[in-house]
Design a protein around this motif. Structure first.
Motif, PDB file in Angstrom:
ATOM      1  N   THR A  59      77.906  10.094  75.946  1.00 33.33           N
ATOM      2  CA  THR A  59      76.614  10.338  75.308  1.00 33.33           C
ATOM      3  C   THR A  59      75.988  11.614  75.842  1.00 33.33           C
ATOM      4  O   THR A  59      75.372  12.382  75.096  1.00 33.33           O
ATOM      5  N   SER A  70      77.754  13.989  78.055  1.00 38.33           N
ATOM      6  CA  SER A  70      78.680  15.110  78.180  1.00 38.33           C
ATOM      7  C   SER A  70      80.081  14.713  77.733  1.00 38.33           C
ATOM      8  O   SER A  70      80.427  13.529  77.695  1.00 38.33           O
ATOM      9  N   SER A  74      77.105  17.014  75.451  1.00 33.89           N
ATOM     10  CA  SER A  74      77.362  16.580  74.063  1.00 33.89           C
ATOM     11  C   SER A  74      76.174  16.970  73.188  1.00 33.89           C
ATOM     12  O   SER A  74      75.432  16.113  72.693  1.00 33.89           O
ATOM     13  N   VAL A  75      76.001  18.259  73.012  1.00 33.66           N
ATOM     14  CA  VAL A  75      74.862  18.771  72.239  1.00 33.66           C
ATOM     15  C   VAL A  75      75.363  19.805  71.239  1.00 33.66           C
ATOM     16  O   VAL A  75      76.239  20.616  71.557  1.00 33.66           O
ATOM     17  N   ARG A 105      72.671  22.970  74.671  1.00 31.39           N
ATOM     18  CA  ARG A 105      71.751  22.221  75.531  1.00 31.39           C
ATOM     19  C   ARG A 105      70.598  23.103  75.992  1.00 31.39           C
ATOM     20  O   ARG A 105      69.465  22.639  76.126  1.00 31.39           O
ATOM     21  N   ARG A 131      71.988  15.594  69.690  1.00 34.54           N
ATOM     22  CA  ARG A 131      73.061  14.919  70.419  1.00 34.54           C
ATOM     23  C   ARG A 131      73.657  13.883  69.473  1.00 34.54           C
ATOM     24  O   ARG A 131      73.001  12.886  69.154  1.00 34.54           O
ATOM     25  N   ASP A 143      70.261   8.109  80.014  1.00 38.33           N
ATOM     26  CA  ASP A 143      69.250   8.488  79.020  1.00 38.33           C
ATOM     27  C   ASP A 143      67.998   7.630  79.138  1.00 38.33           C
ATOM     28  O   ASP A 143      66.882   8.121  78.982  1.00 38.33           O
TER      29      ASP A 143
END
Length: 338
Positions: free
Chosen positions: A12, A14, A30-31, A49, A63, A180
């Motif tokens: 979620t 990276s 992960s962006v 990011r 994301r 998160d």
């Protein structure tokens, strides 16, 4: 230029890519940054990011994975394709075989979404491996023996707690509370306690620098910039680690409860093994200061943080590349052709 087997920790927060024979060759957030007007992808990974919270109206940094699963299939596919090409190039005679990690609690529909995204991104064959298994392998545990091991893998979107023996998961649970949720809790705390709005990047910096799940030996402080909700103006305030204890208490308690719940369901012989060998923590969330101490205090079993905890899942996935034939024999549902 020939097919290169790849292991992907599709997280979620990276993405880590392990290439057989080379090790971990890529680790990026992960962006994805997209131009809303044209639908064009402007940047992926760290560059994207850096745009979070700082983009004009026509550009959005998103994301595509939330709570361990794909929330935007099309963007995830494009992101995977970008990382695969960046890793192994485009001039390949054969498509690569790819192993992708999934949380232990994902549904068949969520598995299928990962498979389809991987195949569309260029996989010749896609295999799935559950994150606790990969984390245990990456942490150096000998999971093939008839001995119980407990893994607590805390990523960006999910926390996986599992008891492993003879190469399989005996008891497990997966909760959608991890890194998160820690960040969101810090944002809420700052808004409620200090009437200051901060962004998720600032919250993550606070978590890393002064975050705590257990009282620190020495209190640490940090200057935080944000926007005052009353005046609307930028402010600079000092926040200490004691406040982070309060902000994160609910979430870290939920992780401790998950560990306790899995232990309650564990067969006595395996529970005895765990009491002897301790609990191993992996994932970026395991690095939250004092979380291992909190679990150890409340559960009464020694808790250890794996060496290079962030990379354990990716390393385990990479090592599983040498045993793809075992995945095929063990469960044909874990194999999907592109």
């Amino acid at each position: 230029m020939f097919g290169t087997d790849i292991g992907i920790d599709l997280g979620t927060a990276s993405v880590l890519v392990f290439v057989k024979g080379k090790g971990i060759v890529l680790q990026e957030p992960s962006v994805v940054a997209i131009d809303n007007n044209t639908g064009e992808i402007l940047s992926v990974g760290q560059d994207a990011r850096n745009m979070l919270g700082r983009t004009p109206g026509n550009i959005v940094a998103i994301r595509p994975l939330r709570e361990g699963v794909i929330s935007d299939y099309e963007i995830t596919e494009k992101m995977l394709k970008y990382f695969i090409r960046k890793t192994v190039g485009t001039r390949l005679f054969f498509k690569p075989k790819i192993i992708v990690c999934v949380p232990s609690g994902v549904t068949e529909v969520e598995k299928r979404a990962v498979i389809d995204a991987s195949n569309e991104a260029g996989a010749r064959m896609t295999y799935l491996i559950e994150e606790p298994i990969a984390a245990a392998i990456g942490a150096g545990l000998d999971i093939a023996q008839p001995t119980g091991h407990m893994i607590v893998d805390i990523g960006g979107g999910t926390t996986d707690v599992a008891v492993i023996s003879l190469g399989g998961i005996v008891v497990s649970t997966s909760i959608k509370i991890a890194g998160d949720k820690f960040d969101e809790a810090i944002v809420r705390y700052m808004r409620k306690k200090h009437k200051v709005m901060i962004g998720e990047r600032t919250a993550e910096d606070m978590k890393i620098q002064i975050g705590a799940a257990y009282p620190r030996d020495k209190e640490t402080k940090m200057n935080v910039r944000g926007r005052n909700l009353i005046s609307g103006l930028p402010v600079n305030i000092e926040v200490d680690s004691e406040e982070m204890l309060e902000a994160l208490d609910e979430n870290v308690s939920a992780i401790v409860d998950a560990v306790h719940a899995v232990l309650e369901k564990t067969p006595p012989e395996l529970a005895s093994d765990i009491a002897d060998h301790g609990i191993v923590m992996t994932g970026g969330g395991a690095l939250l200061w004092g979380l291992n101490k909190l679990i150890e205090k409340r559960i009464g079993i020694p808790v250890y943080i794996a060496e290079d905890a962030v990379s354990c899942v990716a390393k385990g996935t990479g090592r599983a590349l040498d045993s793809i034939h075992l995945l095929e024999q063990k469960n044909t549902k874990n194999r999907y052709r592109g």
